[in-house]
Write a protein that holds these residues in place. Structure first.
Motif, PDB file in Angstrom:
ATOM      1  N   ILE A 132      44.059  34.413  48.219  1.00  0.00           N
ATOM      2  CA  ILE A 132      44.713  34.541  46.940  1.00  0.00           C
ATOM      3  C   ILE A 132      45.685  35.606  46.958  1.00  0.00           C
ATOM      4  O   ILE A 132      46.878  35.382  46.391  1.00  0.00           O
ATOM      5  N   VAL A 176      47.770  36.569  36.457  1.00  0.00           N
ATOM      6  CA  VAL A 176      46.711  36.804  35.625  1.00  0.00           C
ATOM      7  C   VAL A 176      45.424  35.704  36.058  1.00  0.00           C
ATOM      8  O   VAL A 176      44.317  35.550  36.213  1.00  0.00           O
ATOM      9  N   ALA A 213      45.631  33.389  38.742  1.00  0.00           N
ATOM     10  CA  ALA A 213      45.047  33.584  40.156  1.00  0.00           C
ATOM     11  C   ALA A 213      44.200  34.549  40.359  1.00  0.00           C
ATOM     12  O   ALA A 213      43.218  34.509  41.085  1.00  0.00           O
ATOM     13  N   ASN A 214      44.343  35.757  39.791  1.00  0.00           N
ATOM     14  CA  ASN A 214      43.422  36.909  39.865  1.00  0.00           C
ATOM     15  C   ASN A 214      42.144  36.606  39.227  1.00  0.00           C
ATOM     16  O   ASN A 214      40.891  36.708  39.607  1.00  0.00           O
ATOM     17  N   SER A 215      42.206  36.046  37.977  1.00  0.00           N
ATOM     18  CA  SER A 215      41.015  35.190  37.415  1.00  0.00           C
ATOM     19  C   SER A 215      40.181  34.533  38.146  1.00  0.00           C
ATOM     20  O   SER A 215      38.938  34.429  38.441  1.00  0.00           O
ATOM     21  N   GLY A 258      40.192  34.404  41.493  1.00  0.00           N
ATOM     22  CA  GLY A 258      39.118  35.228  42.432  1.00  0.00           C
ATOM     23  C   GLY A 258      38.139  35.739  41.813  1.00  0.00           C
ATOM     24  O   GLY A 258      36.988  35.854  42.396  1.00  0.00           O
ATOM     25  N   ILE A 306      34.228  35.210  42.959  1.00  0.00           N
ATOM     26  CA  ILE A 306      33.244  36.193  43.148  1.00  0.00           C
ATOM     27  C   ILE A 306      31.684  35.778  42.259  1.00  0.00           C
ATOM     28  O   ILE A 306      30.772  36.011  42.780  1.00  0.00           O
TER      29      ILE A 306
END
Lengths: 248, 248
Positions: free
Chosen positions: A177, A203, A205-207, A209, A213
């Motif tokens: 990502i 924001v 695509a980071n979210s 990720g 997790i």
């Protein structure tokens, strides 16, 4: 005991909720921000790659891993749950391999070399280990002729490698990502703000990720809980309650 | 029992060997291929970032995690090993924070925004959790006034979160190495071959990533082994053997 079951169902509900959020985020990212899907060698074919890897290697894989922890499944014979575990994982493996085909096809159509990045090295290692684990697992735990001594010997390694593969899946997804966002969010490309300015796509695509997790940590937490493990009867294809009834 | 101890020492030797390889690879990468080190706001300052994070967040952290598993440490009082565990982790935390300072300073000097990439989100989460875990761990297990009931309650969460932080460290490192190689190995930059052509630097840094993963899996394997855990005496600051001698 009731408290432990309640805590399990809370953890399992969180696991299912995070699964749904993962699927929605990865689908929304690639359909709304990356121009959707096709199987034509263009970037639209590449878009299948993140969706299929997240759905197969993370969501289906993680949910298949915790099947035996659901107390509901302890009441009857283990066999149907074993088939569900193996079936979900086979579907997960199919999606993962299809996800690899999407990116290999896209690379080949665009004369981009395959398997050079660290992301790709970790990713191919993950899918390779997953395939080997499925084959050895099916041979050991599904084949009726496989002796109990072999099953007892292989089981700890199977359980441990199962968790390790999920860790590798997360490493592959996060590095992928991250890499994709650096590729596509450049100031020069069609009016989008670059990655360092955190446009909405970044924001989102980071979210994704972070949610991947969180999902993996919940699955690993469920797997690590000793008291949430399926009580093992003497004959592993019989149900635990059934054995108790026989004995009474 | 002897076989189990033998297997532990083999796993521990592998852990130490992979630690050395990690440190050599990350130091060699940044000194020979990335023009070495300085603290002057240039790329040479950035080069401290991967070195300090790999040494602190992975190598020191992982070795500190397995201290209690070394049978040699079971013979005497637990207190000195607890101080070694906490001390190594404090050093690991110090290196990690210094590693963050290196990259923040470099960004600020070059007007690059901080904390936008997924790598940076996961990385800051990892170091934040690590710092919180160290403070809660020290308050719970080092302060003499902390009651045994609190220690017993916190210990499973401390052990589990310890493993989870190592997983997050690996996710941070792999995504960071991958990102760095895409940044620096471009066809346009001073004669080096681009990443897709796998120049020697790419092979070196990809291999560093694989060795980091192998190291973390060995550490997690050691931590997961029930029979390798330190036998707990009634008073946790006494040695196990000591208790046995008292009882005899």
């Amino acid at each position: 005991m009731m408290g432990s079951a309640g805590a399990f169902y809370a953890a399992h509900a969180l696991c299912v909720l995070l699964s749904v959020v993962c699927v929605l985020l990865v689908a929304h990212w690639n359909s709304s921000y990356r121009e959707g899907f096709a199987w034509d060698g263009t970037a639209k074919q590449f878009n299948w790659h993140p969706v299929l890897m997240v759905v197969g290697l993370v969501v289906l894989y993680g949910n298949a891993a915790v099947v035996y922890r659901v107390p509901l499944t302890w009441r009857a014979s283990k066999r149907p749950w074993k088939l569900l575990h193996a079936g979900l994982l086979l579907l997960a493996l199919f999606f993962s391999v299809l996800g690899l085909c999407a990116v290999f096809d896209f690379h080949n159509a665009n004369r981009i070399p395959n398997l050079y990045s660290l992301h790709s090295w970790v990713g191919i290692l993950t899918v390779g280990l997953f395939a080997a684990q499925w084959v050895v697992g099916a041979g050991t735990f599904l084949l009726p002729c496989s002796p109990l001594t072999v099953r007892t010997l292989v089981k700890p390694a199977h359980v441990w490698l199962g968790g390790a593969i999920l860790v590798l899946s997360v490493v592959s997804c996060i590095s992928g990502i991250n890499e994709k966002l650096f590729f596509v969010l450049k100031s020069s490309t069609n009016g989008t703000k670059p990655y360092p300015q955190l446009p909405p796509e970044a924001v989102l695509a980071n979210s994704l990720g972070v949610v991947i997790i969180a999902f993996a940590l919940v699955v690993l937490k469920i797997l690590s809980h000793k008291s949430w493990q399926r009580p093992e009867p003497r004959n592993e294809d019989e149900g635990y309650r059934q054995v108790s009834v026989d004995e009474s």
